[in-house]
Design a protein around this motif. Structure first.
Motif, mmCIF file in Angstrom:
data_model
loop_
_atom_site.group_PDB
_atom_site.id
_atom_site.type_symbol
_atom_site.label_atom_id
_atom_site.label_comp_id
_atom_site.label_asym_id
_atom_site.label_seq_id
_atom_site.Cartn_x
_atom_site.Cartn_y
_atom_site.Cartn_z
ATOM 1 N N ARG A 100 70.552 112.959 65.610
ATOM 2 C CA ARG A 100 69.685 112.993 64.423
ATOM 3 C C ARG A 100 68.258 112.571 64.788
ATOM 4 N NH1 ARG A 100 74.659 111.843 61.907
ATOM 5 N NH2 ARG A 100 74.622 109.641 62.428
ATOM 6 N N ALA A 101 68.133 111.486 65.560
ATOM 7 C CA ALA A 101 66.813 110.972 65.938
ATOM 8 C C ALA A 101 66.030 111.998 66.754
ATOM 9 C CB ALA A 101 66.957 109.669 66.717
ATOM 10 N N ALA A 102 66.707 112.728 67.635
ATOM 11 C CA ALA A 102 66.031 113.736 68.453
ATOM 12 C C ALA A 102 65.442 114.832 67.579
ATOM 13 C CB ALA A 102 66.994 114.325 69.475
ATOM 14 N N GLY A 103 66.191 115.259 66.579
ATOM 15 C CA GLY A 103 65.680 116.288 65.672
ATOM 16 C C GLY A 103 64.474 115.808 64.894
ATOM 17 N N VAL A 104 64.550 114.596 64.368
ATOM 18 C CA VAL A 104 63.425 114.036 63.615
ATOM 19 C C VAL A 104 62.208 113.900 64.522
ATOM 20 C CG1 VAL A 104 62.590 112.001 62.370
ATOM 21 C CG2 VAL A 104 64.896 112.877 61.917
ATOM 22 N N VAL A 127 82.470 115.731 69.294
ATOM 23 C CA VAL A 127 81.092 115.599 68.824
ATOM 24 C C VAL A 127 80.784 116.706 67.829
ATOM 25 C CG1 VAL A 127 78.662 115.487 69.494
ATOM 26 C CG2 VAL A 127 80.414 114.642 71.076
ATOM 27 N N ASN A 128 80.230 116.326 66.673
ATOM 28 C CA ASN A 128 79.764 117.294 65.680
ATOM 29 C C ASN A 128 78.284 117.573 65.899
ATOM 30 O OD1 ASN A 128 81.415 115.611 62.868
ATOM 31 N ND2 ASN A 128 82.288 117.050 64.330
ATOM 32 N N LEU A 129 77.928 118.852 66.005
ATOM 33 C CA LEU A 129 76.528 119.258 66.085
ATOM 34 C C LEU A 129 76.151 119.960 64.790
ATOM 35 C CD1 LEU A 129 76.217 120.781 69.690
ATOM 36 C CD2 LEU A 129 76.245 118.390 68.973
ATOM 37 N N PRO A 130 74.861 119.999 64.483
ATOM 38 C CA PRO A 130 74.424 120.755 63.309
ATOM 39 C C PRO A 130 74.741 122.239 63.482
ATOM 40 C CG PRO A 130 72.599 119.499 64.286
ATOM 41 C CD PRO A 130 73.759 119.394 65.218
ATOM 42 N N GLY A 131 74.553 123.002 62.426
ATOM 43 C CA GLY A 131 74.857 124.426 62.484
ATOM 44 C C GLY A 131 73.708 125.307 62.911
ATOM 45 N N SER A 132 72.475 124.855 62.746
ATOM 46 C CA SER A 132 71.338 125.703 63.098
ATOM 47 C C SER A 132 71.192 125.786 64.608
ATOM 48 C CB SER A 132 70.048 125.151 62.492
ATOM 49 O OG SER A 132 69.662 123.967 63.173
ATOM 50 N N SER A 133 70.706 126.911 65.089
ATOM 51 C CA SER A 133 70.558 127.057 66.540
ATOM 52 C C SER A 133 69.528 126.072 67.090
ATOM 53 C CB SER A 133 70.214 128.504 66.913
ATOM 54 O OG SER A 133 69.065 128.940 66.238
ATOM 55 N N GLY A 134 68.482 125.771 66.330
ATOM 56 C CA GLY A 134 67.519 124.758 66.767
ATOM 57 C C GLY A 134 68.148 123.385 66.843
ATOM 58 N N GLY A 135 68.953 123.042 65.835
ATOM 59 C CA GLY A 135 69.658 121.766 65.849
ATOM 60 C C GLY A 135 70.641 121.673 66.998
ATOM 61 N N VAL A 136 71.293 122.785 67.315
ATOM 62 C CA VAL A 136 72.229 122.814 68.444
ATOM 63 C C VAL A 136 71.470 122.577 69.744
ATOM 64 C CG1 VAL A 136 73.724 124.330 69.814
ATOM 65 C CG2 VAL A 136 73.980 124.233 67.326
ATOM 66 N N ARG A 137 70.346 123.252 69.927
ATOM 67 C CA ARG A 137 69.558 123.079 71.162
ATOM 68 C C ARG A 137 69.106 121.631 71.319
ATOM 69 N NH1 ARG A 137 67.548 128.081 69.408
ATOM 70 N NH2 ARG A 137 68.157 129.786 70.766
ATOM 71 N N ASP A 138 68.604 121.033 70.228
ATOM 72 C CA ASP A 138 68.164 119.641 70.285
ATOM 73 C C ASP A 138 69.340 118.717 70.626
ATOM 74 O OD1 ASP A 138 65.646 120.548 69.561
ATOM 75 O OD2 ASP A 138 65.771 119.818 67.491
ATOM 76 N N ALA A 139 70.487 118.965 70.021
ATOM 77 C CA ALA A 139 71.664 118.130 70.257
ATOM 78 C C ALA A 139 72.155 118.257 71.696
ATOM 79 C CB ALA A 139 72.774 118.507 69.276
ATOM 80 N N LEU A 140 72.091 119.461 72.243
ATOM 81 C CA LEU A 140 72.535 119.657 73.626
ATOM 82 C C LEU A 140 71.644 118.894 74.601
ATOM 83 C CD1 LEU A 140 73.476 123.435 73.478
ATOM 84 C CD2 LEU A 140 75.057 121.494 73.704
ATOM 85 N N GLU A 141 70.355 118.788 74.289
ATOM 86 C CA GLU A 141 69.455 117.986 75.124
ATOM 87 C C GLU A 141 69.878 116.517 75.119
ATOM 88 O OE1 GLU A 141 65.340 118.524 74.080
ATOM 89 O OE2 GLU A 141 65.472 120.699 74.273
ATOM 90 N N VAL A 142 70.383 116.058 73.991
ATOM 91 C CA VAL A 142 70.858 114.677 73.880
ATOM 92 C C VAL A 142 72.161 114.500 74.667
ATOM 93 C CG1 VAL A 142 71.788 112.954 72.259
ATOM 94 C CG2 VAL A 142 69.739 114.269 71.658
ATOM 95 N N LEU A 143 73.040 115.467 74.567
ATOM 96 C CA LEU A 143 74.355 115.348 75.202
ATOM 97 C C LEU A 143 74.331 115.506 76.711
ATOM 98 C CD1 LEU A 143 76.784 117.288 72.830
ATOM 99 C CD2 LEU A 143 76.610 114.827 73.184
ATOM 100 N N GLU A 144 73.464 116.378 77.214
ATOM 101 C CA GLU A 144 73.523 116.706 78.642
ATOM 102 C C GLU A 144 73.528 115.482 79.561
ATOM 103 O OE1 GLU A 144 71.584 119.628 81.995
ATOM 104 O OE2 GLU A 144 70.418 119.223 80.192
ATOM 105 N N PRO A 145 72.634 114.498 79.368
ATOM 106 C CA PRO A 145 72.631 113.383 80.322
ATOM 107 C C PRO A 145 73.780 112.384 80.164
ATOM 108 C CG PRO A 145 70.865 113.120 78.718
ATOM 109 C CD PRO A 145 71.528 114.445 78.431
ATOM 110 N N VAL A 146 74.576 112.501 79.112
ATOM 111 C CA VAL A 146 75.624 111.487 78.895
ATOM 112 C C VAL A 146 77.051 112.030 78.890
ATOM 113 C CG1 VAL A 146 74.060 109.951 77.624
ATOM 114 C CG2 VAL A 146 75.481 111.573 76.353
#
Length: 159
Positions: A100-104, A127-146
């Motif tokens: 959520r913080a990454a999107g904001v 892990v639940n990600l948002p449905g929008s493709s932009g939200g998915v991209r932002d969430a994947l950036e958060v997930l990749e390093p962890v």
């Protein structure tokens, strides 16, 4: 050898009904494959009881990681977080908070409206990600390093 097995579930009544193509699920699949996971194409289900059924099937398959996209908003049919909480043994709130913080931080104030959750169902990270493709991209950036580290920890690896 793959890092592990992952399952991707797209939770969208409209995508399941063919109103529009699933865009988020394929993004998640592509990222997970790039990160070293073995993952099939996304399962697309409508909002509602089918989300819980798809989660149960994914967990019974022995997946190391289950990622959902969609159904995390405020509309009356968005029930992915509730279906997810029902299968979790322990929540990992920092993941959902960081998404959520990454999107904001990227200038999308509505990202704070996502009700997505993350946690462990047995030895599976969900892990639940948002449905929008932009939200998915932002969430994947958060997930990749962890995500690799999380899977390693679940398997008993060092912190």
């Amino acid at each position: 050898m793959p890092l592990g097995r992952a399952v991707v579930i797209t939770c969208s009544t409209r995508a399941a009904g063919g109103v529009y193509p699933d865009r988020g699920g394929p993004l998640v699949v592509e990222a997970l494959r790039q990160w070293g996971f073995e993952v099939a194409d996304p399962t697309v289900v409508p909002d509602g009881p089918e989300v819980a059924e798809a989660l149960s099937a994914a967990l019974s398959s022995g997946a190391d990681v289950v990622v959902t996209t969609g159904g995390t908003g405020l509309s009356p049919t968005d029930g992915t977080p509730e279906a997810t909480r029902a299968v979790l043994d322990r929540e990992v709130p920092g993941i959902a908070e960081a998404i959520r913080a990454a999107g904001v931080a990227k200038g999308v104030p509505t990202a704070m409206l996502s009700r997505g959750v993350a946690g462990l169902a047995g030895r599976t990270l969900v892990v639940n990600l948002p449905g929008s493709s932009g939200g998915v991209r932002d969430a994947l950036e958060v997930l990749e390093p962890v995500v690799r580290h999380a899977v390693s920890q679940v398997r008993g690896g060092d912190h």
